[in-house]
Design an enzyme around this catalytic site. Structure first.
Site, mmCIF file in Angstrom:
data_model
loop_
_atom_site.group_PDB
_atom_site.id
_atom_site.type_symbol
_atom_site.label_atom_id
_atom_site.label_comp_id
_atom_site.label_asym_id
_atom_site.label_seq_id
_atom_site.Cartn_x
_atom_site.Cartn_y
_atom_site.Cartn_z
ATOM 1 N N HIS A 89 51.836 29.849 55.543
ATOM 2 C CA HIS A 89 51.152 30.986 54.880
ATOM 3 C C HIS A 89 51.223 32.341 55.550
ATOM 4 O O HIS A 89 51.057 33.153 54.901
ATOM 5 C CB HIS A 89 49.868 30.550 54.307
ATOM 6 C CG HIS A 89 49.912 29.341 53.309
ATOM 7 N ND1 HIS A 89 50.700 29.472 52.170
ATOM 8 C CD2 HIS A 89 49.775 28.269 53.454
ATOM 9 C CE1 HIS A 89 50.599 28.258 51.567
ATOM 10 N NE2 HIS A 89 49.912 27.439 52.295
ATOM 11 N N ARG A 116 34.945 43.636 32.190
ATOM 12 C CA ARG A 116 34.885 43.257 30.513
ATOM 13 C C ARG A 116 35.577 42.034 30.341
ATOM 14 O O ARG A 116 35.777 42.008 29.142
ATOM 15 C CB ARG A 116 35.337 44.663 29.897
ATOM 16 C CG ARG A 116 34.787 45.775 30.245
ATOM 17 C CD ARG A 116 35.457 47.057 29.925
ATOM 18 N NE ARG A 116 34.785 48.343 29.839
ATOM 19 C CZ ARG A 116 35.362 49.619 29.935
ATOM 20 N NH1 ARG A 116 36.883 49.651 30.123
ATOM 21 N NH2 ARG A 116 34.677 50.909 30.006
ATOM 22 N N ASP A 121 34.486 50.975 39.374
ATOM 23 C CA ASP A 121 34.472 52.251 38.275
ATOM 24 C C ASP A 121 33.467 51.888 37.249
ATOM 25 O O ASP A 121 32.591 50.847 37.396
ATOM 26 C CB ASP A 121 35.734 52.441 37.666
ATOM 27 C CG ASP A 121 36.174 51.413 36.565
ATOM 28 O OD1 ASP A 121 35.397 50.440 36.393
ATOM 29 O OD2 ASP A 121 37.444 51.817 36.100
ATOM 30 N N HIS A 180 46.086 30.605 50.770
ATOM 31 C CA HIS A 180 47.334 30.997 50.934
ATOM 32 C C HIS A 180 47.527 32.520 51.152
ATOM 33 O O HIS A 180 48.677 32.778 51.939
ATOM 34 C CB HIS A 180 48.043 30.685 49.616
ATOM 35 C CG HIS A 180 48.356 29.449 49.326
ATOM 36 N ND1 HIS A 180 48.829 28.878 48.402
ATOM 37 C CD2 HIS A 180 47.780 28.202 49.971
ATOM 38 C CE1 HIS A 180 49.076 27.372 48.469
ATOM 39 N NE2 HIS A 180 48.130 27.013 49.423
ATOM 40 N N THR A 210 39.140 45.723 33.588
ATOM 41 C CA THR A 210 40.143 44.509 33.477
ATOM 42 C C THR A 210 40.313 43.974 34.844
ATOM 43 O O THR A 210 40.701 42.787 34.992
ATOM 44 C CB THR A 210 41.646 44.950 32.950
ATOM 45 O OG1 THR A 210 41.803 45.909 33.860
ATOM 46 C CG2 THR A 210 41.251 45.298 31.481
ATOM 47 N N CYS A 219 36.824 46.753 37.986
ATOM 48 C CA CYS A 219 36.938 47.785 37.023
ATOM 49 C C CYS A 219 36.804 47.007 35.522
ATOM 50 O O CYS A 219 36.475 45.796 35.580
ATOM 51 C CB CYS A 219 38.305 48.640 37.175
ATOM 52 S SG CYS A 219 39.694 47.751 36.857
HETATM 53 C C1 RB5 Z 1 38.537 52.192 32.246
HETATM 54 O O1 RB5 Z 1 38.093 52.558 30.827
HETATM 55 C C2 RB5 Z 1 39.472 51.357 32.483
HETATM 56 O O2 RB5 Z 1 40.786 51.772 32.263
HETATM 57 C C3 RB5 Z 1 39.298 50.702 33.803
HETATM 58 O O3 RB5 Z 1 38.007 50.287 34.110
HETATM 59 C C4 RB5 Z 1 40.245 49.494 34.238
HETATM 60 O O4 RB5 Z 1 40.211 48.464 33.217
HETATM 61 C C5 RB5 Z 1 41.828 49.884 34.514
HETATM 62 O O5 RB5 Z 1 42.532 49.019 34.817
#
Ligand code: RB5
Length: 146
Positions: A135, A111, A10, A100, A69, A67
């Protein structure tokens, strides 16, 4: 023939996804970039679904999702029974998710994870085999939980 590695992200993972695609090409893989292609906001479940479509269609066997996180896109990807997506922060996890869990998708937070750490994790992920044995029984059970 170069192995195709699919990538999707994303907007929160856009930059890291692009850097990982470049690195994959440098390592001799064929990156299949499923988007997103700009920093415009998109929804991470839609990007996970693009990865699922590509794997289901046989366009790639392994993939990379990013994404902000890595959490949302992991949750979404693991809704698909043929995806075992692992959110990874270090090379130890990258090795163990292959040995595993036979993970077929590695997930990063654009980020939260630095690019050099992500390169190291991706390299480990790509070059570690599933250990099988006990496994294999556990991974098989994942397909019969619901
Ligand atoms: C988008 O702002 C953010 O929520 C997405 O990239 C992600 O971190 C969601 O888990």
């Amino acid at each position: 023939m170069a192995e195709v590695i699919a990538l999707a992200a994303d907007h929160g993972g856009f930059e890291l996804k692009n850097l990982l695609a470049e690195k994959l090409a440098e390592w001799g893989y064929e990156p299949l970039d499923l988007g997103t292609y700009s920093t415009d906001s998109v929804d991470y479940p839609d990007m996970a679904a693009k990865m699922a479509d590509a794997i289901k269609a046989g366009k790639a066997e392994r993939g990379v999702l990013v994404c902000g996180t890595g959490i949302g896109i992991s949750i979404a990807a693991n809704r698909f029974p043929f995806i075992r997506a692992a959110l990874i922060h270090d090379a130890f996890g990258a090795r163990l998710c292959r040995e595993h869990n036979n993970a077929n998708v590695i997930v990063f937070g654009g980020r939260t994870t630095g690019v050099e750490v992500a390169y190291d994790c991706l390299n480990t992920f790509l070059n570690t085999q599933f250990a099988g044995g006990r496994h294999a029984r556990r991974v098989e059970k994942l397909s019969h939980l619901v």
